[in-house]
Design an enzyme around this catalytic site. Structure first.
Site, PDB file in Angstrom:
ATOM      1  N   ASP A 113       0.813  -1.222   0.000  1.00 47.20           N
ATOM      2  CA  ASP A 113       0.000   0.000   0.000  1.00 47.20           C
ATOM      3  C   ASP A 113       0.845   1.270   0.000  1.00 47.20           C
ATOM      4  O   ASP A 113       0.474   2.256  -0.633  1.00 47.20           O
ATOM      5  CB  ASP A 113      -0.891   0.054   1.260  1.00 47.20           C
ATOM      6  CG  ASP A 113      -1.907  -1.070   1.314  1.00 47.20           C
ATOM      7  OD1 ASP A 113      -2.029  -1.817   0.320  1.00 47.20           O
ATOM      8  OD2 ASP A 113      -2.584  -1.205   2.353  1.00 47.20           O
ATOM      9  N   ASP A 190      -2.573   5.539  -3.153  1.00 49.89           N
ATOM     10  CA  ASP A 190      -1.970   4.363  -2.533  1.00 49.89           C
ATOM     11  C   ASP A 190      -1.330   3.535  -3.646  1.00 49.89           C
ATOM     12  O   ASP A 190      -1.889   3.420  -4.747  1.00 49.89           O
ATOM     13  CB  ASP A 190      -3.035   3.500  -1.834  1.00 49.89           C
ATOM     14  CG  ASP A 190      -3.353   3.999  -0.420  1.00 49.89           C
ATOM     15  OD1 ASP A 190      -2.868   5.075  -0.032  1.00 49.89           O
ATOM     16  OD2 ASP A 190      -4.088   3.277   0.298  1.00 49.89           O
ATOM     17  N   HIS A 239      -7.803  -0.157  -3.534  1.00 48.11           N
ATOM     18  CA  HIS A 239      -6.786  -1.140  -3.891  1.00 48.11           C
ATOM     19  C   HIS A 239      -7.304  -2.104  -4.960  1.00 48.11           C
ATOM     20  O   HIS A 239      -8.201  -2.891  -4.737  1.00 48.11           O
ATOM     21  CB  HIS A 239      -6.271  -1.883  -2.659  1.00 48.11           C
ATOM     22  CG  HIS A 239      -5.780  -0.918  -1.615  1.00 48.11           C
ATOM     23  ND1 HIS A 239      -5.648  -1.245  -0.293  1.00 48.11           N
ATOM     24  CD2 HIS A 239      -5.401   0.385  -1.727  1.00 48.11           C
ATOM     25  CE1 HIS A 239      -5.207  -0.180   0.373  1.00 48.11           C
ATOM     26  NE2 HIS A 239      -5.061   0.815  -0.472  1.00 48.11           N
TER      27      HIS A 239
END
Ligand code: DAV
Length: 356
Positions: A113, A190, A239
């Site tokens: 991340d 991220d 993500h």
């Protein structure tokens, strides 16, 4: 310097891996309640964060997660991979900027991340969650070592993370078709919202990555790279690696609930629709859905590390000619990721290429 001796060098998700950072659960802290959590985390755990934010994660969760990580490290070593670990930090202590304060950090469990490796560069990303603002510090001893050995070590502009970055009314305001809790007041992203396929990088905008963040990264990397935005159906998106994962040239795994149209770039690739994940209902998934099953890690174009309890996925991967290596990892799931999240492939042997 020849690429043989580069301490950081990785261009994609599938070249033969030589060195990996595996995160640590030690020191993990329950994040303080914030609108960024509301945007991404399962509603049934909101009260958990509201009540316990800023406290250490329960010891039994941390210890069980760390056992899984230690086991993963052993399996990687047995497969010939050099494993590196961050320096555990006590995350349950407050910190502040001139504009805000946070009762604590989060963890050093997910190098995927906070750090992005592209070629010979390792980059500290400008994370959108305030509790993650100092997350790369646990990795500093490694970053410094890579730097001393010749790596290109960079950091994106440190975001201010002021109130104006967050849109409390995000549910109603889909900007350009993507509902995000983030405004465009400054670049944030991220690393786990980006996937490397040689000269092509696939990403999505999410509740952790805004358009300016993508713009910053693509300008930073320059004209050698082409950026491709993935469209998908997921209002909680955070993500990309539980939604879309190129496994090797010609084989793409997708989340059939979220990906309705295969991006044109991948139209000639074989598509593996991931079967549903198998997490038992009594395992608390504080940060995620059961699609953590998709979060696998390729050691090369054949060997793939998969959580051992994800039997349907293991069978599906084997069917496609891959060699799955089961890794006990269910106890790590409550921290919000699986093997792809918990690792960072710092060295994969191979050159920068175009696969399309
Ligand atoms: O359920 O797709 C995954 C978050 C990974 N850090 C999900 C969220």
């Amino acid at each position: 310097m020849g690429t043989e001796s580069l301490p950081v060098c990785s261009h994609n998700e599938w070249d033969t891996v030589e060195e990996v950072i595996v995160g640590t659960a030690l020191g993990a802290c329950i994040p303080e309640w914030h609108v960024t959590l509301k945007a991404t985390l399962p509603e049934r755990y909101w009260s958990f964060f509201k009540e316990h934010g800023g406290q250490p994660f329960p010891d039994e969760i941390v210890r069980a997660a760390e056992r899984d990580l230690d086991g993963l490290a052993k399996i990687l070593e047995a497969e010939g991979v050099r494993v590196r670990r961050p320096e555990p930090m006590r995350q349950a202590r407050g910190f502040a900027s001139p504009h805000w304060r946070s009762r604590g950090g989060l963890y050093a469990a997910m190098p995927r991340d906070c750090l992005l490796v592209v070629g010979d560069e390792i980059l500290e990303v400008p994370m959108a969650w305030r509790c993650r603002h100092f997350e790369t510090q646990a990795f500093r001893p490694l970053l410094k070592e890579y730097f001393l050995r010749g790596a290109k070590w960079t950091a994106a502009p440190k975001p201010m993370l002021g109130d104006a970055l967050y849109d409390e009314g995000f549910h109603e305001s889909a900007k350009n078709g993507v509902a995000s809790v983030l405004t465009e007041i400054e670049p944030v992203f991220d690393a786990a919202d980006f996937l490397r396929c040689g000269k092509d990088i696939v990403y999505f905008r999410s509740h952790t990555t805004n358009a300016l963040g993508v713009e910053w990264l693509s300008r930073h990397l320059g004209s050698a790279y082409r950026f491709h935005e993935l469209e998908c159906d997921d209002t909680h998106r955070m993500h990309i690696d539980t939604t879309f994962l190129p496994l090797r040239p010609g084989l793409l795994m997708v989340n059939p609930e979220r990906v309705r149209t295969i991006p044109r770039l991948f139209r000639s690739w074989d598509i593996l629709e991931a079967p549903p994940g198998c997490t038992p209902d009594d395992v608390p998934l504080y940060f995620s859905s059961k699609w953590l099953n998709m979060n696998v890690f390729m050691l090369d174009e054949e060997r793939v590390l998969v959580a051992a309890h994800e039997k349907p996925l293991i069978a599906a991967l084997r069917n496609r000619g891959l060699a799955p290596i089961p890794v006990p990892f269910l106890s790590f799931y409550p921290l919000g990721g699986s093997i792809h999240c918990a690792t960072l492939d710092v060295v994969r042997r191979g050159a920068l290429k175009s696969y399309f």
